[in-house]
Design an enzyme around this catalytic site. Structure first.
Site, mmCIF file in Angstrom:
data_model
loop_
_atom_site.group_PDB
_atom_site.id
_atom_site.type_symbol
_atom_site.label_atom_id
_atom_site.label_comp_id
_atom_site.label_asym_id
_atom_site.label_seq_id
_atom_site.Cartn_x
_atom_site.Cartn_y
_atom_site.Cartn_z
ATOM 1 N N ARG A 1 -11.867 11.897 -7.680
ATOM 2 C CA ARG A 1 -11.050 11.039 -8.557
ATOM 3 C C ARG A 1 -10.726 11.789 -9.844
ATOM 4 N NH1 ARG A 1 -13.699 7.756 -11.618
ATOM 5 N NH2 ARG A 1 -15.093 7.019 -9.990
ATOM 6 N N TYR B 1 14.126 -1.137 -13.157
ATOM 7 C CA TYR B 1 13.556 -1.390 -11.841
ATOM 8 C C TYR B 1 12.818 -2.743 -11.880
ATOM 9 C CZ TYR B 1 10.562 -0.743 -7.779
ATOM 10 O OH TYR B 1 9.907 -0.907 -6.597
ATOM 11 N N LYS C 1 10.497 8.718 -4.454
ATOM 12 C CA LYS C 1 11.946 8.796 -4.332
ATOM 13 C C LYS C 1 12.371 10.265 -4.205
ATOM 14 C CE LYS C 1 11.368 4.388 -4.900
ATOM 15 N NZ LYS C 1 11.433 3.729 -6.189
ATOM 16 N N ASP D 1 11.812 6.486 -17.642
ATOM 17 C CA ASP D 1 11.655 6.518 -16.193
ATOM 18 C C ASP D 1 12.817 7.359 -15.657
ATOM 19 O OD1 ASP D 1 11.792 6.046 -13.452
ATOM 20 O OD2 ASP D 1 11.050 3.987 -13.621
HETATM 21 C C1 LIG Z 1 10.678 2.811 -6.957
HETATM 22 C C2 LIG Z 1 10.757 2.854 -8.425
HETATM 23 C C3 LIG Z 1 9.621 2.595 -9.210
HETATM 24 C C4 LIG Z 1 8.284 2.199 -8.597
HETATM 25 O O1 LIG Z 1 7.718 3.242 -7.889
HETATM 26 P P1 LIG Z 1 6.752 3.061 -6.603
HETATM 27 O O2 LIG Z 1 6.491 4.459 -6.189
HETATM 28 O O3 LIG Z 1 7.515 2.250 -5.594
HETATM 29 O O4 LIG Z 1 5.531 2.339 -7.069
HETATM 30 C C5 LIG Z 1 9.750 2.695 -10.582
HETATM 31 N N1 LIG Z 1 10.935 3.017 -11.160
HETATM 32 C C6 LIG Z 1 12.043 3.250 -10.437
HETATM 33 C C7 LIG Z 1 13.315 3.599 -11.130
HETATM 34 C C8 LIG Z 1 11.996 3.172 -9.053
HETATM 35 O O5 LIG Z 1 13.109 3.401 -8.346
#
Ligand SMILES: *Cc1c(COP(=O)(O)O)cnc(C)c1O
Length: 379
Positions: A46, A98, A195, A170
């Site tokens: 961890r 998101y 993504k 983000d």
């Molecule tokens: C998918 C997404 C998230 C969340 O991420 P996860 O890996 O699904 O927990 C946060 N911000 C954006 C812009 C996203 O597309």
């Protein structure tokens, strides 16, 4: 080094034991110690894992930050960022983020006594007016998901800085290949590595890159103490994905530009949202802070009924949540990714019931255009 060279090599020296060119998957929970307090820098997985460390170093270099930290999902990464704050603190956030981030802020974090104000962060005066003495963070996406609203990274960084708040971006949609917020003054960058970074729709993960020494130290503590860490195989999959990030993003984008241009001429569509279109209101600003427009497009077919008719007709575009993989996906934000955002909040930011979002993959452009043409012919 250039971006592609760093993507392939940063943080990834050949394995010291065997010379393996590819970072091994250290699938272990613990490490043998030579004696009391004597070890090779690895005690428990961890806290430290060599595969995870390779990923963290790699993304830190690509985002031009000082520290990278990997997590079990994008949401785990964002949760850990909120743990930098405490009861009584205030956050200014984009009103079009998101949906899962909104849900986390409102339904998980707010009950702990933090306060959130959602504003259109493309209007600097609205952001400035939202500041309070207790404001500790500005949290944004640019372009936003899925309305593609562009916010000024340099000016927001300056404003946050002058108020003693952290700017967190983000950067999932753009990736460091197209946009590096830390170079423009942001303190923290967060990704859903699920993504584009991974890019192959075969894992869930998250990453934070920090350029603020105090935040880095606390985040490293929280990563271990709260424990939202990813497994080594998932870290390895992201590392593998990042090696081709540059070529994938170029192809996502060239396909997306052609599709956005084609959609914008389609007679039956009400709006096409893509930051690379000439009539996009944020285009010039976007071009001043990013080197590409990405692979995400949204368009409005007019109603939920029309959306429901169009969505099942695609064959190459799969009807699915998520984005950023090599395969093209189509989705309906109002009932899928943004279902947890109340309708009146959605409509304020143009997230209408007829809005369809596509994540343009790297397939052959002709096949993608034919697929959309067939699906939209029902309108
Ligand atoms: C998918 C997404 C998230 C969340 O991420 P996860 O890996 O699904 O927990 C946060 N911000 C954006 C812009 C996203 O597309």
């Amino acid at each position: 080094m250039g971006f592609s060279t760093d993507a392939i090599h940063a943080g990834q020296e050949p394995d010291p034991t065997t010379g393996a060119v590819t970072v091994p998957i250290y699938q272990t929970s613990t490490y043998v110690q030579q004696g009391l307090g004597k070890h090779k820098g690895f005690e428990y997985a961890r806290t430290q894992n060599p595969t995870r460390i390779a990923l963290e170093k790699n993304v830190a270099v690509l985002e031009k930050g000082t520290d990278g930290l990997a997590f079990g999902s994008g949401m785990a990464a964002i949760t850990t960022i909120t743990q930098l704050l405490k009861s009584g603190d205030h956050v200014i956030a984009s009103n079009n983020m998101y949906g899962g981030t909104y849900r986390l802020f409102e339904r998980v974090v707010r009950p702990y006594g933090l306060d959130f104000t959602y504003v259109d962060t493309s209007c600097l005066n609205l952001v400035e007016a939202a500041f309070r003495p207790s404001t500790k963070m500005v949290f944004i996406e640019t372009p936003t998901n899925p309305s593609m609203i562009v916010s000024d990274l340099r000016k927001l960084a300056e404003l946050a800085h002058s108020k003693g708040a952290l700017l967190t971006v983000d950067n999932t949609f753009m990736t460091p290949y197209f946009q590096r917020p830390i170079e423009l003054g942001a303190h923290l960058v967060v990704h859903s590595a699920t993504k584009y970074l991974n890019g192959h729709s075969d894992m869930v993960g998250g990453v934070i890159v920090s350029n603020d020494a105090a935040a880095s130290e606390r985040l490293r503590f929280l990563q271990n103490a709260a424990g939202a860490v990813p497994g080594p195989f998932d870290c390895w999959l992201v590392l593998r994905g990042i090696k081709t990030l540059a070529v994938r993003m170029d192809r996502h984008e060239s396909n997306a530009r052609a599709i956005a241009a084609w959609l914008s001429k389609h007679k039956k569509l009400e709006r096409v949202l893509y930051p690379g279109l000439p009539d996009h209101p944020g285009r010039a600003l976007h071009e001043s802070q990013a080197s590409g427009y990405g692979g995400m497009i949204a368009f409005d077919v007019g109603s939920i009924e029309k959306g429901a008719a169009v969505l099942p007709r695609t064959k190459v575009f799969s009807l699915a949540e998520s984005l950023g993989g090599v395969e093209s996906l189509i989705s309906h934000p109002a009932t899928m990714t943004h279902a947890s955002v109340p309708r009146e909040e959605r409509e304020k930011v143009g997230l209408t019931d007829g809005l369809i979002r596509i994540s343009v993959g790297i397939e052959d452009l002709d096949d993608l255009l034919r697929d959309l043409d067939h699906a939209l012919s029902i309108l």
